[in-house]
Scaffold this motif. Structure first.
Motif, short mmCIF file in Angstrom:
data_model
loop_
_atom_site.label_atom_id
_atom_site.label_comp_id
_atom_site.label_asym_id
_atom_site.label_seq_id
_atom_site.Cartn_x
_atom_site.Cartn_y
_atom_site.Cartn_z
N GLN A 55 34.81 44.12 31.95
CA GLN A 55 35.01 43.34 33.36
C GLN A 55 33.88 44.00 34.28
N HIS B 42 41.42 47.61 26.04
CA HIS B 42 41.59 46.58 27.18
C HIS B 42 41.06 45.12 27.25
N GLU C 146 48.79 46.61 28.99
CA GLU C 146 49.52 44.83 29.45
C GLU C 146 49.67 44.16 27.89
N LYS D 109 58.35 37.07 42.04
CA LYS D 109 58.68 35.30 41.52
C LYS D 109 59.58 35.30 42.25
N GLU E 109 47.66 49.65 38.39
CA GLU E 109 47.08 48.43 38.80
C GLU E 109 48.33 48.65 39.55
N GLU F 84 36.69 38.81 36.75
CA GLU F 84 37.98 38.12 36.28
C GLU F 84 38.18 37.20 35.10
N TRP F 85 38.83 37.48 34.18
CA TRP F 85 38.93 36.71 32.75
C TRP F 85 38.59 35.81 32.98
#
Ligand code: GBH
Length: 502
Positions: free
Chosen positions: A39, A142, A189, A334, A399, A454-455
């Motif tokens: 990134q 990552h 992740e 959520k 994060e 951002e991907w």
């Protein structure tokens, strides 16, 4: 923007009394910033770096990354000294970085040559950090597996090969950097690598039904590979390096918290626990409890979920107590709703639907510039409680952060009120978790040190506490950088706020 937010039921969150002041945090609580190699580094072919799956993915036609790539991005590779000085000037005490595997082993494999120029870059970075009294925490992986391993055997889809290559890469890192690096993370992740990389395909390598991959089974095999590769490397670190290097090692798991969509429905109430077990327990139970996958997953997924052999389970049992902390990435909460219709054959949720709005039409919290990322700090506190109750490990927030609504507007970029409010409320949730719930939370890394690639969203969303102009590469700290600096400064100086954990 604020006016609209203030008319909603969560005006207390998005309120005008901003930012949150007088946060109570222990003196020992650590303050850091996080980034990831792909990134921010750029220099995609400089000094012998090999390609990763993200170099490939970000150059696909038609684009799957908003027409953008990270060939240059923040050019951190060539701005490293400046970036470390900036961190120092902002009071950042620890820096979570990741190593680009293909920068130090261009083809990635266990018999492939090492690129000394790549090693030299990370040596200079680590040394520069230490010269500025900033503690490095290094993530080995990552998301940027060497393209060489993907083209050879599809990376995570070949457990045996990947595991052996990852072990060699990890051993190289411990050998070359472990004299100075005392905090290691194997994978960032694993849920995202599995589901977003191998089911919905929004992240590299982009496997999904549309391109004809086996979405019913691949994500679960990927997860299995990640768990076993993590455990092997933890064992290797404990045997070969920890006795002399004295560092800590763990993994970083992400996860939303959930609230029932319809709080009068038992199935929606139950869905909260099921969703958390499918998201976090999938990795957390084998890694942090040394146990098999959660029963609810085994029952629902059946043969789609690989089995651990008795040897695997022994390894997990032996390595689970070596993990020195729970690395937690958390952004939002959520609602979940248990669906009753027939699920798709690659369903990965036990037919549970996530949403930002509940059955009464209420939103979970004010939206950032990403529709899924909403300001919902009470969910964060509940998440820390859920993790603590299940795994009983000190938590490090590896994060947390957000992009502001309308942040492309340069005024918001530096006057980032939404982010300051968000960070303050999330830190306040940590304070409550520590002092009211008795949870051991050791430190906090904001995502991210600076705006970056951002991907799949390219350069759209800006998560940095430092603004980056991607034309000139000029770095400008935002209000949030100073807000965090003051907040953590107060933690150090104001003795009246320092309290022992209950
Ligand atoms: C982290 O991932 C990454 O570690 C970091 O590199 C990244 O820049 C940062 O977050 C910000 O995104 O379709 O509703 O599930 C977070 C994982 C993956 C969580 C995408 C949200 C999409 C929302 N994110 N996911 S949803």
């Amino acid at each position: 923007m604020w006016a609209a937010a203030e008319q909603t039921p969560f005006s207390h969150l998005a309120g005008s009394e901003f930012p949150i002041k007088n946060l109570k945090l222990p003196k020992s609580f650590g303050y850091g910033a996080a980034t990831a190699a792909y990134q921010i580094e750029g220099a995609s072919t400089q000094d012998g770096k090999g390609k990763s799956i993200w170099d490939t993915f970000s150059h696909l036609e038609p684009s799957r990354t908003n027409g953008e790539n990270a060939d240059i991005t923040c050019d951190h590779y060539n701005h490293m000294e400046e970036d470390v000085q900036l961190m120092k000037s902002l009071g950042i005490e620890t820096y979570r970085l990741s190593i680009s595997w293909s920068r130090i082993i261009p083809l990635g494999g266990r018999d492939d040559p090492v690129n000394e120029a790549g090693i030299a870059f990370y040596n200079r970075l680590i040394d520069t950090l230490l010269e500025h009294s900033i503690t490095p925490s290094v993530t080995l992986y990552h998301w940027d597996v060497p393209e060489g391993l993907y083209s050879k055997y599809k990376a995570f889809l070949n457990t045996k090969e990947f595991r052996a290559d990852f072990e060699r890469y990890a051993r190289l890192c411990f050998t070359r950097f472990g004299d100075r690096v005392k905090s290691w993370v194997t994978f960032n992740e694993p849920y995202i690598i599995s589901i977003f990389g191998h089911l919905n395909g929004s992240l590299a390598p982009g496997h999904c039904a549309e391109v004809g991959t086996e979405t019913a089974t691949e994500p679960w095999l990927v997860g299995h590979t990640l768990i076993l590769s993590h455990a092997s490397v933890v064992q290797m670190y404990a045997r070969e390096f920890q006795p002399s290097q004295n560092g800590k090692i763990s993994i970083v798991l992400n996860g939303h918290f959930y609230e029932p969509y319809d709080e009068t429905k038992q199935t929606d109430i139950d869905a909260v626990q099921v969703r958390l077990e499918f998201y976090v327990g999938w990795f957390g139970d084998p890694i942090y409890l040394g146990k098999d996958y959660p029963a609810v997953m085994k029952e629902y997924l059946g043969a789609r979920l690989p089995s651990f052999t008795p040897d695997d389970l022994d390894l997990l049992k032996v390595t689970c107590p070596i993990n020195g902390f729970y690395g937690m990435n958390h952004y939002s909460t959520k609602f979940v709703r248990q669906l009753m219709d027939l699920p798709a054959k690659d369903d990965w949720t036990r037919n549970i639907e996530e949403s930002s709005t509940n059955s009464k039409g209420e939103e979970i919290g004010p939206a950032s510039s990403m529709p899924w990322l909403r300001l919902a700090p009470s969910g964060f506190r509940k998440m820390m409680n859920w993790i603590w109750d299940r795994y009983h490990l000190p938590i490090i927030i590896t994060e947390n952060g957000c992009p502001c609504p309308g942040e492309a507007d340069i005024k918001i970029a530096t006057d980032d009120h939404f982010r300051q409010r968000y960070l303050g409320l999330y830190l306040d949730a940590i304070s409550q978790a520590i002092y009211e719930d008795g949870i051991e939370v050791q430190g906090y890394y904001v995502w991210s040190l600076m705006d970056n690639f951002e991907w799949s969203s390219g350069f759209g969303p800006r998560y940095g506490i430092v603004h980056v102009d991607f034309q000139t590469l000029k770095r400008t700290p935002k209000g949030s950088a100073y807000y965090l600096q003051e907040t953590f400064q107060a933690r150090r100086n104001d003795q009246t706020r320092v309290e022992e954990r209950p």
